[in-house]
Scaffold this motif. Sequence first.
Motif, PDB file in Angstrom:
ATOM      1  N   SER A  92      46.541  38.816  19.540  1.00 17.65           N
ATOM      2  CA  SER A  92      46.035  39.465  20.757  1.00 17.65           C
ATOM      3  C   SER A  92      45.756  38.463  21.873  1.00 17.65           C
ATOM      4  N   THR A  93      45.536  37.184  21.522  1.00 13.99           N
ATOM      5  CA  THR A  93      45.246  36.168  22.546  1.00 13.99           C
ATOM      6  C   THR A  93      46.390  35.172  22.690  1.00 13.99           C
ATOM      7  N   TRP A  94      47.546  35.502  22.151  1.00 11.34           N
ATOM      8  CA  TRP A  94      48.672  34.566  22.201  1.00 11.34           C
ATOM      9  C   TRP A  94      49.127  34.326  23.648  1.00 11.34           C
ATOM     10  N   GLN A  95      49.377  33.066  23.975  1.00 13.59           N
ATOM     11  CA  GLN A  95      49.927  32.685  25.274  1.00 13.59           C
ATOM     12  C   GLN A  95      50.490  31.281  25.145  1.00 13.59           C
ATOM     13  N   TRP A 145      51.370  23.514  25.427  1.00 15.30           N
ATOM     14  CA  TRP A 145      52.405  24.427  24.963  1.00 15.30           C
ATOM     15  C   TRP A 145      53.791  24.035  25.475  1.00 15.30           C
ATOM     16  N   GLN A 146      53.935  22.849  26.035  1.00 13.51           N
ATOM     17  CA  GLN A 146      55.198  22.463  26.643  1.00 13.51           C
ATOM     18  C   GLN A 146      56.345  22.491  25.638  1.00 13.51           C
ATOM     19  N   ASP A 147      56.131  21.973  24.413  1.00 12.14           N
ATOM     20  CA  ASP A 147      57.206  21.939  23.416  1.00 12.14           C
ATOM     21  C   ASP A 147      57.630  23.341  23.015  1.00 12.14           C
ATOM     22  N   ILE A 148      56.679  24.251  22.929  1.00 10.60           N
ATOM     23  CA  ILE A 148      57.004  25.621  22.523  1.00 10.60           C
ATOM     24  C   ILE A 148      57.799  26.308  23.623  1.00 10.60           C
ATOM     25  N   ARG A 149      57.365  26.156  24.897  1.00  7.94           N
ATOM     26  CA  ARG A 149      58.096  26.778  26.001  1.00  7.94           C
ATOM     27  C   ARG A 149      59.507  26.210  26.094  1.00  7.94           C
ATOM     28  N   THR A 150      59.650  24.917  25.880  1.00  9.88           N
ATOM     29  CA  THR A 150      60.971  24.287  25.942  1.00  9.88           C
ATOM     30  C   THR A 150      61.882  24.850  24.862  1.00  9.88           C
ATOM     31  N   ASN A 178      67.719  21.501  17.826  1.00  9.48           N
ATOM     32  CA  ASN A 178      66.302  21.164  17.709  1.00  9.48           C
ATOM     33  C   ASN A 178      65.448  22.283  18.306  1.00  9.48           C
ATOM     34  N   GLY A 179      64.319  22.530  17.671  1.00  6.01           N
ATOM     35  CA  GLY A 179      63.389  23.528  18.160  1.00  6.01           C
ATOM     36  C   GLY A 179      63.646  24.926  17.637  1.00  6.01           C
ATOM     37  N   ILE A 180      64.555  25.085  16.672  1.00 10.51           N
ATOM     38  CA  ILE A 180      64.878  26.430  16.199  1.00 10.51           C
ATOM     39  C   ILE A 180      63.699  27.067  15.489  1.00 10.51           C
ATOM     40  N   MET A 181      62.919  26.279  14.726  1.00 12.67           N
ATOM     41  CA  MET A 181      61.758  26.838  14.032  1.00 12.67           C
ATOM     42  C   MET A 181      60.652  27.194  15.026  1.00 12.67           C
ATOM     43  N   GLU A 182      60.456  26.340  16.046  1.00  9.98           N
ATOM     44  CA  GLU A 182      59.473  26.666  17.071  1.00  9.98           C
ATOM     45  C   GLU A 182      59.832  27.989  17.749  1.00  9.98           C
ATOM     46  N   ARG A 198      50.573  22.487  13.977  1.00  9.24           N
ATOM     47  CA  ARG A 198      49.523  22.295  14.967  1.00  9.24           C
ATOM     48  C   ARG A 198      50.040  22.420  16.396  1.00  9.24           C
ATOM     49  N   LYS A 199      51.374  22.428  16.560  1.00 10.33           N
ATOM     50  CA  LYS A 199      51.939  22.635  17.891  1.00 10.33           C
ATOM     51  C   LYS A 199      51.555  23.993  18.452  1.00 10.33           C
ATOM     52  N   PHE A 200      51.271  24.955  17.582  1.00 13.52           N
ATOM     53  CA  PHE A 200      50.998  26.327  18.017  1.00 13.52           C
ATOM     54  C   PHE A 200      49.512  26.544  18.287  1.00 13.52           C
TER      55      PHE A 200
END
Length: 887
Positions: free
Chosen positions: A636-639, A645-650, A752-756, A829-831
């Motif tokens: 409910s508070t995900w953003q 969050w730069q790595d996740i957005r990328t 790279n980043g497929i799991m993220e 921990r990236k999340f």
Amino acid sequence: MTQTQQPPQKTPRQASKPAPHQTGWSALNIDMRGWWTKHWTGPVAAIVLVVLNISVWIWQLTHHVIRRPQDMTMLRMFHHTAEPGQSGTFAHFLKLLWSLVLVRGPFALVLYAIAVLVIVSTAQAVLGVARTLATSLLGAVAGSTLGLGLCAIITNLLDAESWHAVQRLPFSLSPLTLFIGALMAASAFESLLWKRRIRLIGYAFVLAGLLFSGNPGDYCTLAAALVGQAVGTLMARRRGQTEQPLEHEQWWHGTDYEARRLIAAIQLIFAFGPILALVSSSHDVPLSTFGFFLSGLVGDEELADVCADNMRANSCVAMAKHYHFAMTGVWTRTILLVVALSILAWGLYRGRKLAARVSIVLNGLTVALSLIYCVVFPLLDSAIMPIDAELWIALLQLLVATALPSVVLVVAIAVNMNHFSVLTARSRIRRGVGAIAVTLLATAGGFLTFGMLNRDAYTPRATFGMLLRDLPHRYLPMGLIGSSRLHMHSTTVASMVINQLPGLVFWIVVLVVFLLWFRDAVSLNAADRARASKLVERGGESMSFMTTWEDNHYWFSPSGRSAIAYRVSHGVALTVTGPFGDPGEFDTSLREFMRFCERNSWSPAFYAVHDNSRETLESLGCSSIQVGTEMLVIPSTWQTRGKKWQDIRTAINKARRSGMTDVLTTFNEAPWEVREQIIEISEQWAELKSLPEMKFTLGGIEELRDPRVMLLYAIDADGVVQGATSWLPTYRDGKVIGWTLDFMRHRTDSPNGIMEFLIARMAERLHEQCAEEPDNAPQFMSLSAAPLAGIGDNTADPEDVAVIEHALQIVADTLEPAYGFKSLYFFKRKFQPTPSPIYICYPDAAALPRIGLAVLSAYLPGLKASQIPDMLKSLRPAPQAKEQEHQ
């Protein structure tokens, strides 16, 4: 009740997280230094004992004098005769005290050094150095005085003839007499569990020597133990402590515990009795005759000659014992029987009903053989050589001495049979009995056939009747009582070998059968698994769905509304997280499951439990160690705004630009080509590992097939699956309240980043569901836990768990190159999740080594010994390995 909605609150008992430089080997080194500070007296005492004895032996050799403490005799102790330069009894008493630190030989020195190390170290940790030394000296002096006084009273009550028989008995003390008082004093300050263990084991050793070896100094050791226990009780009361158990310990161990341990200890004492009787230099004690009956002491021809020369019972028994070292095969049969009876005692300790029944059979056989050889055979032989009344009295005394201990044990087991409730599968019993019967028939047939074909290989010349009568001696030691003057002697090497083979082969088969009978084994039940699969939908924790996987066993509450999944290994019932089903029964289920484990003689270990279960278990007397950290995301508070969050957005933007899409479905509903690609990816991933794929709380392809498990995979524009994740549901009253990440796989050449991308997309989907269906929205998304990663605070006394926690850290460091637990921990921990510690809780610290083996066996059931070197050599990650590959 799920443990995943809010961050756990740190309890006052939690210790601070170790500094980075105090983890792994450096922290273990600090632990060892701390241990030395609190236990240094034990190693020092053991070293002093060894150095002193070796120095005395060297001095004796250089002066050509060999004297041992056992040179002291009852006559010299209590009869006022003195050698030149000595002052009678007082000088003998000083020599006796010298025997407190001198032992007979190197083997005895090793055993006593180990005993002193354990006893003094244990006592110092509880009493301190000063009280340890004081209670040791007080116990030794007071115990020796009381023991000597008792021996003096006994000898003064004997008539002249009896005194003449015992005056040459060796009399010595031992290092055990010197230090046993401190151990028993320390036991008064221990918890109920350790208090029972220390006293049961301590008195078992003392009584075994007293009843079988016959050294009068054992009375001093027993008195020293009793004095030490009394002193410890008084000290505990002065400190405000009491002998009564704590509240949480009163229910934990009941009458089953006491009866099983006590009877197992008696059986174990009987098992080692023959060894003590054979190596002892004195034999006139209550169970020495019983010990010799269970050892291959002497053939009956020698016994008949001895008794013919002197018809007195005591002389006949004492003189016959001098022949035991000359008998061929004595030690082989005796040691095999000792091992078999020790395994039987282990079965009794584990509460096996079959072990109780086998013990009754074997002890009943001892009674029957005593009757046959003390009554039946003499009656048959009386037609050839009449037996007078004096010999009959001797035989009856022999019958009582050999049969009475077994009768007492049979009665004790029969009366307490209800305490041995753990059943063995009938198929295993049938196979074991069949193997024993076939072995007995084959070996007996071979012996009889050889004897009939080679009659001249024996003297007197063998007949079928003589061979048949001699047959029991091929299997049973039956020392001191033999098969009368018809006993045959081998005259050829072949007959000597054939004589020994039947017993050797038979007892080896018996040992193997006993091990298979009494080992832990729980049959898998498909109906129980189906029942548990329904209960998990009523309620549980974030990892509760893992209880539905294969290879789990289940305990169900009396009401049937809750259950606990577990696996048995190394005598440990290792649970798969906490209870599931009706949340209102969870606390009661934890308590009842501990009782269930006690009835089955298992040590419970609650693995991967959360704070609520941990608090309940600690209130029941358990300790806990943090073994991992679960990562929680609140949908409910995900953003994904902000620098963190730069790595996740990328990763999300990159995947979308490349035409990557994510599909949420189940494995069974996915297209066939997608399923095949996922299987291929999983196989490719497993091949990169130097060790087998881990199990237990880590799922694979088989766990994907459950229709309740969601599959989220990423597929590119060409229809190639680049990665896949699985999500396990958590239920409350039939409604899904959360999803837990399990399966994570991607191709070695995937972007790279497929799991993220996949994890972020799952969070976005759940966030959208929260906005569209607030009433049915999931409350959490768990990224699960990385085993042995994120080990930090523990809730037990740091002294109790520091060494184990640091050892676990070393294991994690060793396995890191192969499985990447730490890499996975930092990847999650990236999340920006909320960390939630998970624990392993246990009631018995002594079971920690077995618990560690049980955890290793659960995670790596397919680990082979040949793969261990590869594990130890894996100090660098494989080039293809990536952080997000690992489970």
